[in-house]
Design a protein around this motif. Structure first.
Motif, PDB file in Angstrom:
ATOM      1  N   SER A   1      41.263  40.063  37.379  1.00 55.98           N
ATOM      2  CA  SER A   1      42.630  40.543  37.576  1.00 55.98           C
ATOM      3  C   SER A   1      43.566  40.003  36.494  1.00 55.98           C
ATOM      4  O   SER A   1      44.462  40.724  36.035  1.00 55.98           O
ATOM      5  CB  SER A   1      43.133  40.128  38.960  1.00 55.98           C
TER       6      SER A   1
ATOM      7  N   GLN B   1      41.465  27.575  33.325  1.00 59.48           N
ATOM      8  CA  GLN B   1      40.819  26.249  33.383  1.00 59.48           C
ATOM      9  C   GLN B   1      39.487  26.187  32.630  1.00 59.48           C
ATOM     10  O   GLN B   1      39.070  25.120  32.189  1.00 59.48           O
ATOM     11  CB  GLN B   1      40.623  25.825  34.837  1.00 59.48           C
TER      12      GLN B   1
ATOM     13  N   MET C   1      31.518  31.654  42.130  1.00 55.21           N
ATOM     14  CA  MET C   1      32.555  32.073  41.173  1.00 55.21           C
ATOM     15  C   MET C   1      32.220  31.498  39.813  1.00 55.21           C
ATOM     16  O   MET C   1      31.245  30.761  39.660  1.00 55.21           O
ATOM     17  CB  MET C   1      33.919  31.557  41.638  1.00 55.21           C
TER      18      MET C   1
ATOM     19  N   TYR D   1      29.012  38.081  37.376  1.00 57.72           N
ATOM     20  CA  TYR D   1      28.858  39.100  38.420  1.00 57.72           C
ATOM     21  C   TYR D   1      27.759  40.094  38.035  1.00 57.72           C
ATOM     22  O   TYR D   1      27.289  40.131  36.897  1.00 57.72           O
ATOM     23  CB  TYR D   1      30.187  39.789  38.745  1.00 57.72           C
TER      24      TYR D   1
ATOM     25  N   ASP E   1      27.979  45.641  39.969  1.00 62.31           N
ATOM     26  CA  ASP E   1      27.902  46.753  40.919  1.00 62.31           C
ATOM     27  C   ASP E   1      29.360  47.186  41.143  1.00 62.31           C
ATOM     28  O   ASP E   1      30.208  46.337  41.426  1.00 62.31           O
ATOM     29  CB  ASP E   1      27.270  46.221  42.217  1.00 62.31           C
TER      30      ASP E   1
ATOM     31  N   MET F   1      23.269  38.218  36.115  1.00 67.74           N
ATOM     32  CA  MET F   1      24.003  37.221  36.906  1.00 67.74           C
ATOM     33  C   MET F   1      24.019  35.833  36.255  1.00 67.74           C
ATOM     34  O   MET F   1      24.507  34.869  36.841  1.00 67.74           O
ATOM     35  CB  MET F   1      23.442  37.141  38.319  1.00 67.74           C
TER      36      MET F   1
ATOM     37  N   VAL G   1      45.847  24.452  36.182  1.00 69.00           N
ATOM     38  CA  VAL G   1      47.153  24.463  36.855  1.00 69.00           C
ATOM     39  C   VAL G   1      47.061  23.683  38.161  1.00 69.00           C
ATOM     40  O   VAL G   1      46.164  23.916  38.982  1.00 69.00           O
ATOM     41  CB  VAL G   1      47.617  25.907  37.114  1.00 69.00           C
TER      42      VAL G   1
ATOM     43  N   ASN H   1      41.722  33.842  41.851  1.00 66.73           N
ATOM     44  CA  ASN H   1      40.778  34.296  42.886  1.00 66.73           C
ATOM     45  C   ASN H   1      41.138  33.770  44.272  1.00 66.73           C
ATOM     46  O   ASN H   1      42.020  32.925  44.418  1.00 66.73           O
ATOM     47  CB  ASN H   1      39.297  34.142  42.499  1.00 66.73           C
TER      48      ASN H   1
ATOM     49  N   ARG I   1      44.608  27.683  46.957  1.00 66.21           N
ATOM     50  CA  ARG I   1      44.597  26.254  46.616  1.00 66.21           C
ATOM     51  C   ARG I   1      45.880  25.900  45.859  1.00 66.21           C
ATOM     52  O   ARG I   1      46.547  24.900  46.178  1.00 66.21           O
ATOM     53  CB  ARG I   1      43.375  25.951  45.741  1.00 66.21           C
TER      54      ARG I   1
HETATM   55  C1  LIG Z   1      27.195  35.726  40.891  1.00 65.72           C
HETATM   56  C2  LIG Z   1      28.262  36.743  41.199  1.00 65.72           C
HETATM   57  C3  LIG Z   1      27.926  38.092  41.338  1.00 65.72           C
HETATM   58  C4  LIG Z   1      28.913  39.040  41.609  1.00 65.72           C
HETATM   59  N1  LIG Z   1      28.572  40.364  41.640  1.00 65.72           N
HETATM   60  C5  LIG Z   1      29.540  41.305  41.839  1.00 65.72           C
HETATM   61  C6  LIG Z   1      29.248  42.696  41.772  1.00 65.72           C
HETATM   62  O1  LIG Z   1      28.114  43.100  41.513  1.00 65.72           O
HETATM   63  N2  LIG Z   1      30.249  43.579  42.006  1.00 65.72           N
HETATM   64  C7  LIG Z   1      31.515  43.184  42.289  1.00 65.72           C
HETATM   65  O2  LIG Z   1      32.378  44.032  42.514  1.00 65.72           O
HETATM   66  N3  LIG Z   1      31.828  41.864  42.320  1.00 65.72           N
HETATM   67  C8  LIG Z   1      30.875  40.926  42.088  1.00 65.72           C
HETATM   68  N4  LIG Z   1      31.203  39.592  42.091  1.00 65.72           N
HETATM   69  C9  LIG Z   1      32.603  39.217  42.373  1.00 65.72           C
HETATM   70  C10 LIG Z   1      33.515  39.352  41.172  1.00 65.72           C
HETATM   71  O3  LIG Z   1      33.092  38.544  40.119  1.00 65.72           O
HETATM   72  C11 LIG Z   1      34.917  38.983  41.622  1.00 65.72           C
HETATM   73  O4  LIG Z   1      35.286  39.872  42.671  1.00 65.72           O
HETATM   74  C12 LIG Z   1      35.993  39.076  40.576  1.00 65.72           C
HETATM   75  O5  LIG Z   1      35.660  38.425  39.391  1.00 65.72           O
HETATM   76  C13 LIG Z   1      37.248  38.443  41.174  1.00 65.72           C
HETATM   77  O6  LIG Z   1      38.323  38.636  40.320  1.00 65.72           O
HETATM   78  P1  LIG Z   1      39.595  37.684  40.436  1.00 65.72           P
HETATM   79  O7  LIG Z   1      40.523  38.122  39.375  1.00 65.72           O
HETATM   80  O8  LIG Z   1      40.059  37.706  41.849  1.00 65.72           O
HETATM   81  O9  LIG Z   1      39.048  36.214  40.123  1.00 65.72           O
HETATM   82  P2  LIG Z   1      38.067  35.608  39.007  1.00 65.72           P
HETATM   83  O10 LIG Z   1      37.413  36.657  38.219  1.00 65.72           O
HETATM   84  O11 LIG Z   1      37.224  34.622  39.726  1.00 65.72           O
HETATM   85  O12 LIG Z   1      39.067  34.846  38.039  1.00 65.72           O
HETATM   86  C14 LIG Z   1      39.810  33.727  38.434  1.00 65.72           C
HETATM   87  C15 LIG Z   1      40.058  32.846  37.199  1.00 65.72           C
HETATM   88  O13 LIG Z   1      41.079  31.909  37.529  1.00 65.72           O
HETATM   89  C16 LIG Z   1      40.742  30.660  36.952  1.00 65.72           C
HETATM   90  N5  LIG Z   1      41.413  29.599  37.718  1.00 65.72           N
HETATM   91  C17 LIG Z   1      41.250  29.291  39.024  1.00 65.72           C
HETATM   92  N6  LIG Z   1      42.020  28.239  39.363  1.00 65.72           N
HETATM   93  C18 LIG Z   1      42.690  27.868  38.245  1.00 65.72           C
HETATM   94  C19 LIG Z   1      43.623  26.829  37.967  1.00 65.72           C
HETATM   95  N7  LIG Z   1      44.026  25.984  38.924  1.00 65.72           N
HETATM   96  N8  LIG Z   1      44.096  26.721  36.704  1.00 65.72           N
HETATM   97  C20 LIG Z   1      43.698  27.576  35.712  1.00 65.72           C
HETATM   98  N9  LIG Z   1      42.790  28.571  35.935  1.00 65.72           N
HETATM   99  C21 LIG Z   1      42.303  28.719  37.184  1.00 65.72           C
HETATM  100  C22 LIG Z   1      39.240  30.599  37.079  1.00 65.72           C
HETATM  101  O14 LIG Z   1      38.701  29.666  36.154  1.00 65.72           O
HETATM  102  C23 LIG Z   1      38.824  32.048  36.802  1.00 65.72           C
HETATM  103  O15 LIG Z   1      38.528  32.250  35.442  1.00 65.72           O
HETATM  104  C24 LIG Z   1      30.259  38.626  41.800  1.00 65.72           C
HETATM  105  C25 LIG Z   1      30.587  37.275  41.670  1.00 65.72           C
HETATM  106  C26 LIG Z   1      29.613  36.327  41.371  1.00 65.72           C
HETATM  107  C27 LIG Z   1      30.007  34.893  41.239  1.00 65.72           C
END
Ligand SMILES: Cc1cc2nc3c(=O)[nH]c(=O)nc-3n(C[C@H](O)[C@H](O)[C@H](O)COP(=O)(O)OP(=O)(O)OC[C@H]3O[C@@H](n4cnc5c(N)ncnc54)[C@H](O)[C@@H]3O)c2cc1C
Ligand code: SF4
Lengths: 150, 534
Positions: free
Chosen positions: B14, B34, B84, B95, B98, B204, B236, B272, B278
């Motif tokens: 996102s 981070q 994550m 990820y 899919d 993965m 952060v 996330n 948090r």
């Molecule tokens: C092994 C695995 C397989 C997956 N397979 C699929 C799939 O096949 N299909 C699917 O739709 N989804 C899949 N997912 C889920 C998908 O990766 C997530 O839904 C998506 O990445 C979430 O997006 P997000 O923006 O919410 O968070 P994220 O992509 O997790 O990004 C959050 C970012 O914020 C950063 N962050 C967090 N806290 C802090 C802080 N305090 N200070 C600075 N930075 C910070 C993190 O380091 C991270 O880079 C999978 C996930 C994993 C782990």
């Protein structure tokens, strides 16, 4: 210490993980009970799980070294056939690490992979949509929408 | 000190989409992440030790992996381990890509099924954004799936479904059940300067080809080209708020351990559904003792993770079922919608994925039992290449007791309080999974399986983290509005998976990024009305 193990198995680059020869001997005996030879597959020791393959495993997973040394130290007086049961009771983490080390060493051996016919993790050019049967797909469409309007 | 118009926290799925939309519109964007930039040369896909590394340094669990950028999570009270990745691209680094969409009914579960809550938007509102993010990420798939309403085709043709996909497609044809080539955010052909998938089957643990979409490839280069600044290894701790109740920036830790401040007119959380609550809870102050943006008390509550079951069939012939992209070859939505004759509401999507390499076949994690000694080789022969598995993603209904809170003692290496997760699989989910396991068993038997093994709840399956800062129209029952804006703090936004109202029964990332694009463009369109600190 078995000098043969030193000359055959342990010679290698300077960054090899520090696992004493006695530990490798012990591992060889235990590993052959976990993965013995079959008609088509080598025993763990013949695949080098206590020798070069152990180095391959520990170089990629240095965190496993101390579990191996702990497993060995805990069961140094145990008969090889009893080692796994004893470790499972005494130290499940060391038990699981030992399984991973033995299987990890065995299945990273190129000869073993060849015997299994495993060719994963190698690049293959993707044929675009060539294995999709259009007739099967059109029958899915004929069966009509699956979702609820909302 | 840093300063920007918009501060984004997190450079994952996102965060990358929001940064690109805002930088495109001329905003001065700063992102604090981070983790570090991924180095594709380090990904283990082509090393023989790949399956060993997958269990440690490339694990999806930060508690196992323990990279410098990770924070620990207390998951001892959770049925499912949260997974994550920290870095540019976020969890998309690991990820499986899919890439299904939510279905129309997923947005209306209260109206249709009398449970949980409706979303403040509908499928039709999101469809244009889905279609644009499909193009931006480079999605492969086949148009015309009768499981979904009509719409634009994916920009690229489908990936191969392989021997296993074809076998199951034929079985479903005989059963009269739905199946379709799965939409994947993986390139089936060269696209936008990126190379196509070469079927390493190691998605993965990071895609060395760059065929699998992640924002470090698909978004951040463009955002940075438009002037966005991205500071990595910047952790952060909390968001700062003025007495007037506006967010003024964030306090963060640099890699050398020094603390710093980033000031901003608008703050966007994209960390996330574990990282965002948090930070909000860590931002508690005398003015906001329950945590920031938390007048509803729902920050961190309603965590949903999609309880996951795996049903595996054993076949006589070698189908090389370790082969190919890991997300899904084909999917099945036959039992997705609620059926009043069943003892549960809602449903699940099935994904047909490869069943892993030789180490996976040898170890008890897949087999469910030890197989050492004289039976070992037969055990591996049965598993390796001769298995087909349906992964079942069940809809998870929101429950306020499933939650992300702050742990009373655990901290990250900077001393910032770490999250604790409490999560129990609900009774509806259990009945739902049991029903789907029985149907998936029928499916595999129809395809010729001579034996079936079931993992009725996989513990290491917390891939989909959702719901901990839900959107809604009513500030008493939701944390943000339909565009991710906090009801309490008008210049604070949440744009990650936390905003989900309900989980649906599909992988969430296509929806997360479509929502992030919609929210970011709404912020752009309403920039003149946006309240900012003086
Ligand atoms: C092994 C695995 C397989 C997956 N397979 C699929 C799939 O096949 N299909 C699917 O739709 N989804 C899949 N997912 C889920 C998908 O990766 C997530 O839904 C998506 O990445 C979430 O997006 P997000 O923006 O919410 O968070 P994220 O992509 O997790 O990004 C959050 C970012 O914020 C950063 N962050 C967090 N806290 C802090 C802080 N305090 N200070 C600075 N930075 C910070 C993190 O380091 C991270 O880079 C999978 C996930 C994993 C782990
Ligand atoms: S299977 Fe394709 S997408 Fe997955 S890692 Fe290999 S090249 Fe990348």
């Amino acid at each position: 210490m078995t000098t043969q193990a030193v000359s055959v198995d342990v010679a290698g680059p300077a960054d090899e993980p520090a696992v004493p020869d006695e530990c490798r001997d012990w591992l060889r005996r235990v590993a052959d009970l976990l993965i013995p030879a079959s008609e088509t597959m080598p025993a763990a020791s013949d695949a080098g799980v206590a020798a070069r393959q152990l180095d391959v495993v520990l170089r990629s997973r240095p965190d496993l070294t101390h579990h191996l040394l702990r497993a060995w130290t805990l069961t140094v007086d145990t008969d090889p056939p009893e080692v796994m049961a004893e470790l499972r009771a005494l130290d499940p983490t060391a038990h699981d690490a030992l399984c991973l080390i033995v299987a990890g060493g065995y299945y990273t051996n190129p000869r073993v992979r060849g015997l299994l016919g495993y060719t994963g993790q190698q690049p293959h050019v993707v044929g675009i949509a060539e294995d999709i049967d259009e007739e099967l797909l059109s029958r899915v469409i004929e069966r009509g929408p699956r979702y609820r309007e909302a | 000190m840093e300063q920007a118009e918009v501060l984004i926290i997190g450079a994952g799925a996102s965060g990358g989409v929001a940064a690109t939309a805002l930088a495109d519109a001329g905003f001065d964007v700063l992102c604090l992440e981070q983790g570090t930039w991924p180095d594709r040369a380090e990904f283990p896909a082509q090393r023989v030790t790949y399956e060993l590394e997958a269990r440690k340094q490339w694990s999806g669990s930060p508690n196992v992996r323990r990279n410098a950028g990770d924070y620990p999570i207390d998951d001892g009270d959770s049925d499912i381990v949260p997974l994550m990745y920290a870095g540019v691209g976020g969890s998309m680094t690991l990820y499986a890509a899919d890439w299904p969409r939510l279905l129309p009914s997923d947005f209306r579960v209260r109206s249709l099924d009398g449970v949980a809550d409706d979303w403040p938007l509908r499928y039709a509102d999101l469809r244009p954004y889905y279609e644009r993010t499909d193009v931006a990420f480079g999605v492969s798939g086949a148009g015309g799936d009768p499981a979904y309403p009509d719409g634009a085709e994916p920009p690229l043709p489908p990936l191969p479904i392989g021997q296993t996909g074809l076998r199951m497609a034929r079985a479903h044809d005989r059963l009269g059940w739905h199946w379709w080539p799965a939409a994947q955010a993986v390139l089936s052909a060269p696209y936008a300067g990126r190379r196509p998938c070469v079927q390493y089957g190691a998605c993965m643990q990071g895609c060395p080809e760059g065929a699998k979409a992640s924002t470090d490839l698909t978004h951040w280069p463009a955002a940075i080209g438009k002037g966005a600044r991205l500071i990595t290894e910047a952790r952060v701790a909390r968001i700062l708020v003025s007495r007037q109740g506006l967010a003024t920036g964030a306090e963060f830790v640099r890699p050398d351990g020094s603390w710093d401040i980033a000031r901003a007119d608008v703050v966007i959380l994209a960390a996330n559904a574990v990282g965002t609550p948090r930070i909000l809870l860590n931002s508690a102050s005398p003015l906001h003792p329950q945590g920031l943006a938390n007048s509803s008390g729902l920050v961190g509550r309603r965590l949903m993770v999609h309880p996951f079951a795996n049903v595996m069939g054993y076949f006589d012939d070698d189908m090389a079922s370790w082969n190919g992209h890991v997300g899904a070859k084909i999917t099945c939505y036959e039992f997705y919608e609620t059926d009043p004759d069943r003892d549960f509401v809602r449903g699940a999507k099935w994904s047909l994925a490869p069943t892993g390499g030789p180490l996976n076949a040898a170890l008890p994690t897949r087999a469910g039992e030890d197989a050492w000694g004289p039976e070992h080789h037969e055990h591996v022969r049965r598993h390796l290449g001769r298995t087909i598995s349906w992964g079942i993603f069940g809809e998870d209904l929101p429950d306020e007791s499933n939650a992300v809170e702050l742990d009373s003692s655990l901290t990250d290496s900077s001393g910032i309080p770490a999250p604790k997760i409490t999560y129990k699989v609900g009774a509806n989910s259990r009945r739902l999974l049991d029903f789907h396991i029985a149907r998936a068993t029928e499916s595999l038997r129809e395809a010729g399986a001579y034996d079936i093994a079931t993992e009725s709840l996989m513990r290491y399956s917390g891939w989909h983290l959702l719901g901990t800062a839900r959107m809604g129209a009513d500030p008493a029952t939701s944390v943000v509005d339909e565009f991710g804006r906090s009801h309490d703090v008008p210049n604070l936004y949440v744009m990650d998976g936390s905003v989900f109202v309900t989980s649906g029964g599909v992988n969430p990332t296509s929806t997360i990024v479509a929502l992030a694009l919609r929210s970011a463009e709404h912020l752009v369109a309403n920039r003149r009305q946006q309240r900012i600190p003086a």
